[in-house]
Design a protein around this motif. Structure first.
Motif, short mmCIF file in Angstrom:
data_model
loop_
_atom_site.label_atom_id
_atom_site.label_comp_id
_atom_site.label_asym_id
_atom_site.label_seq_id
_atom_site.Cartn_x
_atom_site.Cartn_y
_atom_site.Cartn_z
N ARG A 190 0.85 -1.19 0.00
CA ARG A 190 0.00 0.00 0.00
C ARG A 190 0.88 1.24 0.00
O ARG A 190 1.97 1.24 0.57
CB ARG A 190 -0.89 0.04 1.24
CG ARG A 190 -1.84 -1.11 1.32
CD ARG A 190 -3.14 -0.67 0.75
NE ARG A 190 -4.10 -1.75 0.86
CZ ARG A 190 -4.99 -1.98 -0.07
NH1 ARG A 190 -5.04 -1.23 -1.13
NH2 ARG A 190 -5.85 -2.96 0.06
N GLU A 191 0.39 2.28 -0.66
CA GLU A 191 1.12 3.55 -0.70
C GLU A 191 0.12 4.67 -0.49
O GLU A 191 -0.94 4.71 -1.12
CB GLU A 191 1.81 3.70 -2.05
CG GLU A 191 2.70 4.89 -2.14
CD GLU A 191 3.51 4.93 -3.44
OE1 GLU A 191 3.91 6.04 -3.81
OE2 GLU A 191 3.71 3.87 -4.04
N LYS A 192 0.47 5.59 0.37
CA LYS A 192 -0.38 6.75 0.62
C LYS A 192 -0.16 7.78 -0.48
O LYS A 192 0.94 7.91 -1.01
CB LYS A 192 -0.08 7.38 1.98
CG LYS A 192 -0.56 6.56 3.14
CD LYS A 192 -0.42 7.33 4.43
CE LYS A 192 -1.05 6.52 5.54
NZ LYS A 192 -1.46 7.35 6.65
N PHE A 193 -1.24 8.49 -0.81
CA PHE A 193 -1.12 9.61 -1.72
C PHE A 193 -2.17 10.64 -1.34
O PHE A 193 -3.15 10.34 -0.67
CB PHE A 193 -1.28 9.17 -3.19
CG PHE A 193 -2.70 8.81 -3.57
CD1 PHE A 193 -3.51 9.72 -4.22
CD2 PHE A 193 -3.20 7.55 -3.27
CE1 PHE A 193 -4.80 9.38 -4.56
CE2 PHE A 193 -4.50 7.21 -3.61
CZ PHE A 193 -5.31 8.13 -4.26
N ALA A 194 -1.96 11.85 -1.77
CA ALA A 194 -2.91 12.93 -1.48
C ALA A 194 -3.42 13.49 -2.80
O ALA A 194 -2.71 13.53 -3.80
CB ALA A 194 -2.22 14.03 -0.67
N ALA B 90 -20.05 4.88 0.85
CA ALA B 90 -19.21 4.01 1.68
C ALA B 90 -19.96 3.64 2.96
O ALA B 90 -19.98 2.47 3.37
CB ALA B 90 -17.89 4.71 2.01
N LYS B 91 -20.60 4.61 3.59
CA LYS B 91 -21.34 4.34 4.82
C LYS B 91 -22.51 3.40 4.55
O LYS B 91 -22.74 2.45 5.29
CB LYS B 91 -21.84 5.65 5.43
CG LYS B 91 -22.52 5.47 6.75
CD LYS B 91 -22.90 6.80 7.37
CE LYS B 91 -23.57 6.55 8.73
NZ LYS B 91 -23.93 7.80 9.39
N ALA B 92 -23.24 3.66 3.46
CA ALA B 92 -24.41 2.83 3.13
C ALA B 92 -24.01 1.38 2.84
O ALA B 92 -24.76 0.46 3.16
CB ALA B 92 -25.14 3.42 1.92
N GLU B 93 -22.84 1.20 2.24
CA GLU B 93 -22.38 -0.14 1.90
C GLU B 93 -21.52 -0.77 3.01
O GLU B 93 -21.08 -1.91 2.87
CB GLU B 93 -21.59 -0.11 0.59
CG GLU B 93 -22.45 0.24 -0.61
CD GLU B 93 -21.70 0.14 -1.93
OE1 GLU B 93 -20.48 -0.14 -1.94
OE2 GLU B 93 -22.36 0.35 -2.97
N GLY B 94 -21.25 0.00 4.05
CA GLY B 94 -20.41 -0.52 5.13
C GLY B 94 -18.98 -0.78 4.67
O GLY B 94 -18.34 -1.73 5.13
N ARG B 95 -18.49 0.07 3.80
CA ARG B 95 -17.14 -0.09 3.26
C ARG B 95 -16.32 1.16 3.56
O ARG B 95 -16.86 2.22 3.86
CB ARG B 95 -17.19 -0.31 1.74
CG ARG B 95 -17.96 -1.58 1.38
CD ARG B 95 -18.19 -1.68 -0.10
NE ARG B 95 -16.93 -1.92 -0.80
CZ ARG B 95 -16.78 -1.81 -2.11
NH1 ARG B 95 -17.80 -1.47 -2.87
NH2 ARG B 95 -15.62 -2.04 -2.68
N GLN B 96 -15.02 1.05 3.40
CA GLN B 96 -14.14 2.19 3.55
C GLN B 96 -14.06 2.95 2.22
O GLN B 96 -14.20 2.34 1.14
CB GLN B 96 -12.74 1.76 3.95
CG GLN B 96 -12.67 1.13 5.33
CD GLN B 96 -11.24 0.74 5.69
OE1 GLN B 96 -10.33 0.84 4.89
NE2 GLN B 96 -11.08 0.28 6.92
N ILE B 97 -13.83 4.25 2.30
CA ILE B 97 -13.68 5.06 1.09
C ILE B 97 -12.54 4.50 0.25
O ILE B 97 -12.63 4.45 -0.98
CB ILE B 97 -13.44 6.54 1.45
CG1 ILE B 97 -14.71 7.13 2.05
CG2 ILE B 97 -13.02 7.33 0.23
CD1 ILE B 97 -14.55 8.55 2.56
N GLN B 98 -11.48 4.07 0.90
CA GLN B 98 -10.33 3.49 0.21
C GLN B 98 -10.76 2.35 -0.71
O GLN B 98 -10.31 2.24 -1.85
CB GLN B 98 -9.33 3.00 1.24
CG GLN B 98 -8.23 2.13 0.72
CD GLN B 98 -7.35 1.63 1.85
OE1 GLN B 98 -6.96 2.40 2.72
NE2 GLN B 98 -7.04 0.34 1.84
#
Length: 75
Positions: A5-9, A24-32
């Motif tokens: 994994r690599e962080k980026f902005a 993401a909230k509705a699906e119970g997933r992370q934005i990532q």
């Protein structure tokens, strides 16, 4: 072992980010996870377009080369 994994902005339209957060909230997933899915879909789409462009270029070249023949066959 999993992928590195690599962080980026980056920056994104605030209303688009709001919608992604809601999804993401509705699906119970992370934005990532949604971003990775979207990027995979984008890359797949672009890869599929490449051969199509090549085919259309070949068609145009063929049409230019054999235009007289195509006109005769159409008669």
């Amino acid at each position: 072992m999993g992928q590195a994994r690599e962080k980026f902005a980056s920056q994104i339209d605030s209303s688009l980010l709001r919608d992604v957060r809601r999804l993401a909230k509705a699906e119970g997933r992370q934005i990532q996870a949604l971003l990775e899915e979207a990027l995979h879909d984008l890359l797949d789409k672009r890869r599929q377009e490449s051969p199509r462009r090549r085919i259309m270029d070949l068609y145009a070249a063929s049409h230019d080369r054999y235009a007289d023949l195509y006109r005769k066959l159409a008669k």
